[in-house]
Design a protein around this motif. Structure first.
Motif: not given
Length: 107
Positions: A33-57
């Motif tokens: 996931l890429e998140l926008q903060f105040d003036g910068f972005t940061r990427r975060f990886s999560l081990a969710w593929e098998s646990l959360r079917p629709d992360v795009h929501e």
């Protein structure tokens, strides 16, 4: 329960609100996931593929992150606050009650 953490240590954490800009498949069942903060972005990886079917929501929603700790993978710093993954439930993000400005600090 975990041990008590002194207030100075808690106050040292850089907790902020960001908005999810993009979600993509990563490697080994992880999503990024890429998140926008105040003036910068940061990427975060999560081990969710098998646990959360629709992360795009989650696209466009806000989430709370700790920015000044190591990430799940070496090239990242910071972690999103999540509930349920340790218990093997469908993981959910810790989110603000109402939309607030990106980069707002959590105290």
């Amino acid at each position: 329960m975990k041990p008590v953490v002194f207030l100075d240590l808690f106050n040292a954490l850089d907790l902020r609100v960001g908005t999810i800009l993009s979600i993509s498949d990563y490697a080994d069942g992880m999503v990024q996931l890429e998140l926008q903060f105040d003036g910068f972005t940061r990427r975060f990886s999560l081990a969710w593929e098998s646990l959360r079917p629709d992360v795009h929501e989650l696209l466009g929603k806000q989430a709370i992150a700790v920015l000044n700790i190591p990430g799940h993978i070496p090239e990242e710093s910071g972690r999103l606050l999540e509930i349920g993954r340790a218990e093997q439930w469908m993981p959910i993000l810790v989110v603000p009650e109402h939309p607030i400005p990106e980069g707002a600090r959590v105290e």
